[in-house]
Design an enzyme around this catalytic site. Structure first.
Site, PDB file in Angstrom:
ATOM      1  N   ASP A  90       0.790  -1.321  -0.218  1.00  0.00           N
ATOM      2  CA  ASP A  90      -0.094   0.139  -0.098  1.00  0.00           C
ATOM      3  C   ASP A  90       0.877   1.305  -0.033  1.00  0.00           C
ATOM      4  O   ASP A  90       1.802   1.355  -0.709  1.00  0.00           O
ATOM      5  CB  ASP A  90      -0.860  -0.079   1.294  1.00  0.00           C
ATOM      6  CG  ASP A  90      -2.182   0.713   0.856  1.00  0.00           C
ATOM      7  OD1 ASP A  90      -2.141   2.140   0.930  1.00  0.00           O
ATOM      8  OD2 ASP A  90      -3.268   0.100   1.057  1.00  0.00           O
ATOM      9  N   HIS A 145      -4.001   6.116   3.736  1.00  0.00           N
ATOM     10  CA  HIS A 145      -4.825   4.970   3.374  1.00  0.00           C
ATOM     11  C   HIS A 145      -3.963   3.764   3.874  1.00  0.00           C
ATOM     12  O   HIS A 145      -4.649   2.782   4.162  1.00  0.00           O
ATOM     13  CB  HIS A 145      -4.646   5.286   1.717  1.00  0.00           C
ATOM     14  CG  HIS A 145      -5.317   3.906   0.812  1.00  0.00           C
ATOM     15  ND1 HIS A 145      -4.908   2.568   0.811  1.00  0.00           N
ATOM     16  CD2 HIS A 145      -6.502   4.161   0.311  1.00  0.00           C
ATOM     17  CE1 HIS A 145      -5.790   1.999   0.083  1.00  0.00           C
ATOM     18  NE2 HIS A 145      -7.028   2.979  -0.319  1.00  0.00           N
ATOM     19  N   SER A 462     -11.327  -0.591  -0.773  1.00  0.00           N
ATOM     20  CA  SER A 462     -10.024  -0.441  -0.150  1.00  0.00           C
ATOM     21  C   SER A 462     -10.172  -0.700   1.441  1.00  0.00           C
ATOM     22  O   SER A 462      -9.031  -1.227   1.866  1.00  0.00           O
ATOM     23  CB  SER A 462      -9.195   1.002  -0.374  1.00  0.00           C
ATOM     24  OG  SER A 462      -8.773   0.874  -1.553  1.00  0.00           O
TER      25      SER A 462
END
Length: 670
Positions: A90, A145, A462
């Site tokens: 990621d 994220h 996600s």
């Protein structure tokens, strides 16, 4: 070797200048900067099985695990959980987050072969045991994220987490005692293919048990897709890879990450709903949705409708409160006909905004009080604003209520069918992905003015993907020796059946159903798939021998005898695409199940679903005398019944021994 062979043919660069990255820990290859002619020359060399361009991929909880039934009282195997390693490919993590504390966690597993190379001022511990970065100069998360996905998969338990008091509770991952290995491949421009392949190469060699990768690059053939290639090599080592299907909405056929060895995850709601009501000057309350931590204390403010608060814009722009259109909104609550315009009213001095949305499954926060109203409530509120001589109103602070309709697939979650392998159902499974509260980077952007946060709400596939990674890791704590396909089968066949009346696209929206972690550890039967089965299936397509060898990691020869159709791949779901010309032919699925439950057991077949489909199972009873014994069966859908089919029609097969219910969806579509 191959790059050096190109040198005499070009004076543009040396080997050192051309080479970007070598792969060699788990599979062989390299990334290099080549001209078109160099690429063509390289592709023709002996021993080179594939050359494909590097592309950019895009990045696609205090309640979610409790909603799934995995809580503090759930059965655990702590001594195995603490040796379970989740690799997160990621955008890095914020290692100082409490979710990555190693409190209560023992020594680093002896099987770990990785390293902590996170860059300057980046420290690992007994929780975050490894870090690598393939972009920028650090494995530190700068947008939130990566921290969010990593903590959702395997974050430690953190009590009292909220966003300014909203949704207060304990944040955790699926395996709170498990370890995290960080592989940063993403930067603001995206996530490049060579970095993704390098991350898989390292993660496999480092010794991870599960990989979660919440990104996608559209639909790409599996022999030139770095996620498909890397995850195939991971699968051969028993490593489960979970992926997101994408956030392209409810139009059919937009799902990505479609390889059958991946667990492709859709996003659904949980039973926690955030309600932010509005009250007009007449005292009428209308139910809205948002996450609003501002307290107007019930004070009524003047209301201004975008259309009537403007005299210098077209009607369409004014109704949406477009930039430059609002003139007289200082100190007022503004009403706009659009779902997402908060900053313009704020910049013009508005104290709040009321927006119109057609789908409110993913409301967010705002820098001022904001709520969203659905069609019915918005029309009623706007009518009050336009007809009242002195329209006033207020926005209340968010309340958390139970949503009895959950789970429902989010409107943004990409739908099937599978556009690469039409007879393989995608998505595979649904997991929580709406308003998930998890760890965040203080450098990440928020809607909270001047405020950095350690935990924040995010929505998307996600967010759903790492939930299933956490569940896969949880299952592996009970069955560390299971293959990747056995873990996947356990997750799919124990899923909650979801309601097609609430999800118009049916299985193309939710796959086998909603993940059910505590049942997945004891599925009874599993559908196992060997590496060679996947390769033999690809032989039925237009994949070249070189392309198949790219995946397999060595030479592989297709033969007519060994070719395997999609319908006969030992997949936990059964899917067939039919056309009018073939609608009179029977559809047959051949499957083999492995007993992982009681040594002596008998399972009986039960069919449920659409009466339009005439389905038979042979045999209807499977008797086992030992663990790991295998039994085969055939499912046939009558061709006569297919003449009635239009769109998607589904049923399900359940094998039950009275304790276990092993469910497989059967989907036929035109």
């Amino acid at each position: 070797m191959w790059l050096k062979s190109l040198e005499p043919a070009t004076c543009n660069s040396s080997v050192e200048d051309s080479l970007v990255r070598n792969y060699g820990r788990s599979f062989n290859g390299f990334a290099a900067k080549l001209t078109e002619s160099e690429r063509d020359n390289l592709a023709g060399m002996e021993g080179v099985v594939s050359v494909f361009p590097s592309t950019f991929y895009k990045l696609l909880t205090t309640r979610s695990y409790e909603f799934m039934g995995l809580g503090d009282k759930s059965k655990q195997v702590p001594e195995v959980e603490t040796n379970t390693i989740v690799g997160v490919i990621d955008g890095g993590i914020w290692p100082e987050s409490k979710s990555f504390s190693d409190e209560g966690i023992g020594p680093i597993p002896k099987k770990w072969k990785g390293t902590c190379a996170g860059g300057t001022n980046y420290t690992c511990n007994k929780k975050v045991i490894g870090a690598r970065h393939y972009v920028q100069d650090s494995a530190r998360d700068d947008d939130g994220h990566g921290s969010h996905t990593a903590s959702t998969a395997a974050g430690n338990k953190v009590k009292g987490v909220s966003v300014n008091g909203v949704a207060k509770g304990t944040a955790r991952g699926g395996v709170p005692l498990g370890r995290v290995a960080v592989y940063k491949v993403c930067e603001p421009a995206g996530c490049n293919a060579e970095g993704i392949l390098a991350a898989f190469d390292d993660a496999i060699a480092d010794g991870v048990d599960v990989i979660t990768i919440s990104m996608g690059g559209g639909v790409t053939k599996v022999d030139v897709d770095p996620i498909a290639i890397g995850s195939f090599h991971a699968m051969t080592k028993g490593i489960v890879t979970t992926v997101a299907v994408g956030n392209d909405g409810s139009k059919l056929g937009l799902a990505s990450n479609l390889a059958p060895w991946l667990i492709s995850v859709a996003a659904g709601t949980t039973d926690r709903r955030f309600v932010t009501d509005v009250v007009n000057g007449d005292g009428k309350t209308l139910h809205g949705r948002s996450i609003n931590d501002f307290d107007l204390k019930g004070k009524k403010y003047q209301l201004a409708y975008g259309k009537t608060a403007s005299n210098n814009c077209t009607e369409e722009l004014a109704r949406g409160c477009a930039s430059g259109c609002l003139n007289t909104v200082q100190g007022k609550i503004v009403v706009c006909d659009v779902p997402d315009n908060v900053m313009e009213p704020k910049s013009m001095g508005a104290v709040g905004v009321i927006l119109h949305v057609t789908d409110v499954d993913s409301p967010g926060l705002g820098p001022i009080p904001v709520t969203t109203l659905d069609d019915t409530n918005y029309d009623a509120f706007r009518s009050y604003v336009l007809t009242s001589p002195n329209p006033q109103g207020t926005i209340l602070k968010t309340e958390t209520v139970k949503d009895n309709n959950a789970p429902i697939v989010a409107s943004y979650s990409s739908r099937g069918p599978n556009t690469l392998f039409s007879d393989i159902l995608k998505p595979d499974i649904t997991a929580p992905g709406v308003n998930i509260l998890a760890a965040y980077s203080p450098l990440g952007q928020t809607a909270l003015p001047g405020q950095s946060v350690d935990y924040y709400f995010m929505s998307g596939t996600s967010m759903a993907c790492p939930h299933v990674a956490g569940v896969a890791a949880y299952v592996k704590t009970f069955h560390p020796d299971w293959s990747a396909s056995a873990v996947k089968s356990a997750i799919m066949t124990t899923a909650w059946a979801m309601n097609a009346s609430k999800n118009a696209e049916g299985e193309f929206a939710y796959g086998s159903g909603h993940v059910n972690p505590t049942v997945a550890v004891d599925p009874g039967l599993v559908y196992d798939i060997a590496k060679e089965d996947y390769l033999n299936m690809l032989c039925s397509f237009d994949y070249s021998a070189k392309g198949i060898s790219t995946l397999g990691g060595g030479d592989f020869t297709c033969s007519e005898k060994s070719k395997l159709t999609m319908r006969n791949l030992n997949y936990p779901s059964m899917t067939a695409k039919v056309s009018a010309s073939s609608s009179s032919s029977d559809i047959t699925f051949s499957r083999t199940v492995t007993n992982v439950g009681r040594n002596i057991s008998t399972y009986k077949a039960k069919l449920t679903g659409n009466p339009k489909l005439s389905i038979t199972v042979e045999p209807q009873t499977l008797s086992f005398k030992s663990s790991w014994e295998k039994k085969s069966f055939t499912v046939t859908v009558s061709g006569k019944s297919l003449a009635q089919i239009s769109g998607i029609v589904s049923a399900s097969l359940v094998w039950s021994d009275g304790t276990h219910n092993v469910r497989s969806p059967i989907v036929v579509y035109t």
